[in-house]
Design a protein around this motif. Structure first.
Motif, PDB file in Angstrom:
ATOM      1  N   THR A 101     -17.177   2.262  -4.111  1.00  0.00           N
ATOM      2  CA  THR A 101     -15.840   2.633  -3.648  1.00  0.00           C
ATOM      3  C   THR A 101     -15.636   2.216  -2.196  1.00  0.00           C
ATOM      4  N   ARG A 102     -14.443   2.521  -1.685  1.00  0.00           N
ATOM      5  CA  ARG A 102     -14.170   2.277  -0.272  1.00  0.00           C
ATOM      6  C   ARG A 102     -14.526   3.498   0.569  1.00  0.00           C
ATOM      7  N   SER A 103     -14.901   4.565  -0.094  1.00  0.00           N
ATOM      8  CA  SER A 103     -14.963   5.859   0.593  1.00  0.00           C
ATOM      9  C   SER A 103     -16.369   6.386   0.830  1.00  0.00           C
ATOM     10  N   ILE A 139     -11.739   7.187 -10.849  1.00  0.00           N
ATOM     11  CA  ILE A 139     -11.119   6.675  -9.634  1.00  0.00           C
ATOM     12  C   ILE A 139      -9.758   6.107 -10.032  1.00  0.00           C
ATOM     13  N   GLY A 156      -5.774   3.440  -5.403  1.00  0.00           N
ATOM     14  CA  GLY A 156      -6.209   3.521  -4.012  1.00  0.00           C
ATOM     15  C   GLY A 156      -7.518   2.841  -3.683  1.00  0.00           C
ATOM     16  N   ASP A 157      -8.228   2.337  -4.681  1.00  0.00           N
ATOM     17  CA  ASP A 157      -9.441   1.565  -4.401  1.00  0.00           C
ATOM     18  C   ASP A 157      -9.231   0.149  -4.953  1.00  0.00           C
ATOM     19  N   ASP A 158     -10.283  -0.670  -4.952  1.00  0.00           N
ATOM     20  CA  ASP A 158     -10.096  -2.038  -5.443  1.00  0.00           C
ATOM     21  C   ASP A 158      -9.790  -2.079  -6.934  1.00  0.00           C
ATOM     22  N   HIS A 163      -9.014  -0.099   6.065  1.00  0.00           N
ATOM     23  CA  HIS A 163      -9.003   0.685   4.810  1.00  0.00           C
ATOM     24  C   HIS A 163     -10.326   1.421   4.620  1.00  0.00           C
ATOM     25  N   PHE A 168       0.817  -1.200   0.000  1.00  0.00           N
ATOM     26  CA  PHE A 168       0.000   0.000   0.000  1.00  0.00           C
ATOM     27  C   PHE A 168       0.860   1.263   0.000  1.00  0.00           C
ATOM     28  N   ARG A 170     -10.627   4.368   7.013  1.00  0.00           N
ATOM     29  CA  ARG A 170      -9.734   5.461   6.620  1.00  0.00           C
ATOM     30  C   ARG A 170     -10.281   6.196   5.391  1.00  0.00           C
ATOM     31  N   MET A 171     -10.690   5.422   4.386  1.00  0.00           N
ATOM     32  CA  MET A 171     -11.150   6.044   3.148  1.00  0.00           C
ATOM     33  C   MET A 171     -12.501   6.740   3.335  1.00  0.00           C
ATOM     34  N   CYS A 199     -17.623  -0.670  -0.304  1.00  0.00           N
ATOM     35  CA  CYS A 199     -17.360  -2.108  -0.426  1.00  0.00           C
ATOM     36  C   CYS A 199     -15.870  -2.339  -0.633  1.00  0.00           C
ATOM     37  N   ILE A 200     -15.377  -3.454  -0.108  1.00  0.00           N
ATOM     38  CA  ILE A 200     -13.971  -3.834  -0.286  1.00  0.00           C
ATOM     39  C   ILE A 200     -13.924  -5.353  -0.220  1.00  0.00           C
ATOM     40  N   ASP A 201     -12.951  -5.967  -0.896  1.00  0.00           N
ATOM     41  CA  ASP A 201     -12.865  -7.414  -0.748  1.00  0.00           C
ATOM     42  C   ASP A 201     -11.814  -7.750   0.313  1.00  0.00           C
TER      43      ASP A 201
END
Lengths: 321, 321
Positions: B143-145, A23, A26-28, B220, A4, B223-224, B207-209
């Motif tokens: 996204t993660r954010s 995007i 920093g994301d998936d 993550h 990261f 934070r995001m 969402c994140i895997d």
């Protein structure tokens, strides 16, 4: 190794920014938009230390070459480069090296308006994999398979310089001092023919980039287009550095079989010759007509000053031996 | 090594074919079309022998995992997978190995309607880099954010199985015989949550895997999204195999910190809870609510049966040590 922070520290903040990237790092995934009427061209090339670049190559040169060879593939397709993804395998986290590497990427990306949109870093032997993406207006892709008998055969730039540059770098050839840098730069910092590639859309019938030597790439063109070709070897464009550094016979050898030039080899119908000349005037890329396509599938005929020319490949060594 | 024949012999003829791919393997680039209204999601992951898979992993398992981890990234973004590019580094041309590897890729690609559109093969230590591309309807990327305080926190499937499977594979854990295959398959043949990912569009806010463990990935997200979270650890979904193979304490440890599960961790506004349940009914993917987002940026509070829960990571070893 913290993947990261490497991507964040060395690549994200230095990435050239494009408006079509929604995007980035920093994301998936990266998310970007493709304009209406455009098709997507995608290519991947991997460079491995000791195979595609020497053990002692500078980080900046490795980065340049890794990006350039991918942009060259896009150019050969007539695509305008847009985004790249990087997978970097490094044996350790060397800050100076990563700094120089990301700098080398940034420079070429900025020049061609390309954004690094993602990547992965892993610990392992040094190698660089780049996937490059670009745009082609619908149905204007330059394939390897569209050449027709009678088409004129062209190349951009000069041939064989990178192979001679390799021999210089490995101390296998001695050349006049004033030509050393030009020749080794042709090896380490190839110029992808991006503008020529997009200019050739709707003019060229077939196109390929010369990574493995002129004859090898011409062979691919002939096979994919089911054509033959008559090649006038005296017309192969040679740089002044090449001509002043080696014998005419050896120069021909470099030009025919040496790799890593990343010039474009392409076919143009005779009636578009004038269109071609006018279109390329603006791109400042020299081109040379070196022959003509024929109807005998996969038959390559070579002539030197109108006499039959027999060529036996002298066996160039790449790093891989 | 003749790159051309490897790609041609083992991958081109076995490639699943999609209608949106105009030019596949065999030219300078692949060329494909992106439908109007769709954005492109792109991700790259590299797997290195001895780091991401064991030295003795079967070729088919390596291929499956390399594709699956990339499809998992697409799923986490809400993207529908479409195309992949492969860069394969192998120490030698082993026909049986290449055969099994390409078979493993083909199976997963066919199942998810993904076409291999290009690649590069080089000689070197065994590693696999895949770039996967997929589609997301405009402005629907997960996204993660995007998480907001109050959102419910969910995961798909069960957690920790792959990490326990790793301990089983490395003979660091003994488990009942009937659970061995399930657990090691969870490690070697992860299931990318593709259908869940696309279903979560317009329902999930973030969402994140889960590739590096639940806590790491939740970190993550926090934070995001600049949120905090309250995690109810007793709700972490555990498989029957997990529960019958280890102590409750160790099971929690696997579920919180073990990697390689490739489940999705996502946030949903409370008012969309019913919509979520109905939408996922069809996808046959179990989901579990494990907590709720809070307003304290990056603060993670954990409770076990409503009592404060202190967790010290036990230090899972990946292959990389």
């Amino acid at each position: 190794m913290k993947e990261f922070s490497i991507i964040d520290n060395y690549f994200k903040k230095r990435s050239y920014q494009r408006k079509d990237v929604l995007i980035g790092i920093g994301d998936d995934c990266a998310v970007s938009s493709v304009a209406a009427g455009q098709q997507l061209a995608v290519t991947t090339d991997t460079l491995v230390k000791g195979v595609h670049f020497p053990e002692d190559a500078a980080a900046q040169a490795i980065a340049h070459k890794a990006v350039a060879v991918n942009l060259s593939d896009l150019a050969a397709m007539g695509a305008e480069p847009a985004w790249i993804n990087l997978s970097l395998s490094v044996p350790e986290v060397d800050e100076n090296w990563l700094d120089a590497f990301s700098q080398g990427m940034r420079e070429l990306c900025e020049y061609y308006s390309v954004q690094l949109i993602g990547g992965d870093t892993v610990q392992g032997p040094l190698s660089v994999t780049i996937t490059a993406m670009g745009f082609i207006p619908e149905n204007q892709a330059l394939t390897r398979s569209g050449a027709k008998p009678g088409d004129l055969l062209y190349v951009t730039g000069t041939l064989g310089d990178a192979a001679l540059g390799l021999d210089v770098a490995l101390n296998r050839a001695e050349v006049p001092y004033q030509h050393r840098d030009y020749l080794t730069n042709r090896l380490h910092f190839p110029t992808p023919r991006v503008l020529a590639g997009t200019t050739l859309r709707r003019i060229a019938t077939a196109c390929i980039d010369i990574s493995d030597g002129t004859l090898a790439e011409l062979g691919h063109l002939l096979r994919m287009s089911q054509c033959g070709a008559l090649l006038h070897v005296e017309k192969l464009p040679l740089s002044p550095a090449m001509m002043e550094s080696t014998t005419p016979e050896k120069a021909l050898d470099y030009a025919l079989a040496g790799g890593d030039d990343y010039e474009l080899l392409f076919c143009v119908p005779e009636e578009l010759k004038g269109t071609l000349d006018r279109a390329l005037l603006h791109s400042n890329v020299p081109i040379t007509c070196i022959g003509q396509m024929t109807g005998q599938a996969q038959k390559l005929e070579m002539q030197l000053n109108k006499q039959p020319f027999q060529y036996e490949r002298k066996g160039f060594e790449h790093f891989s031996g």
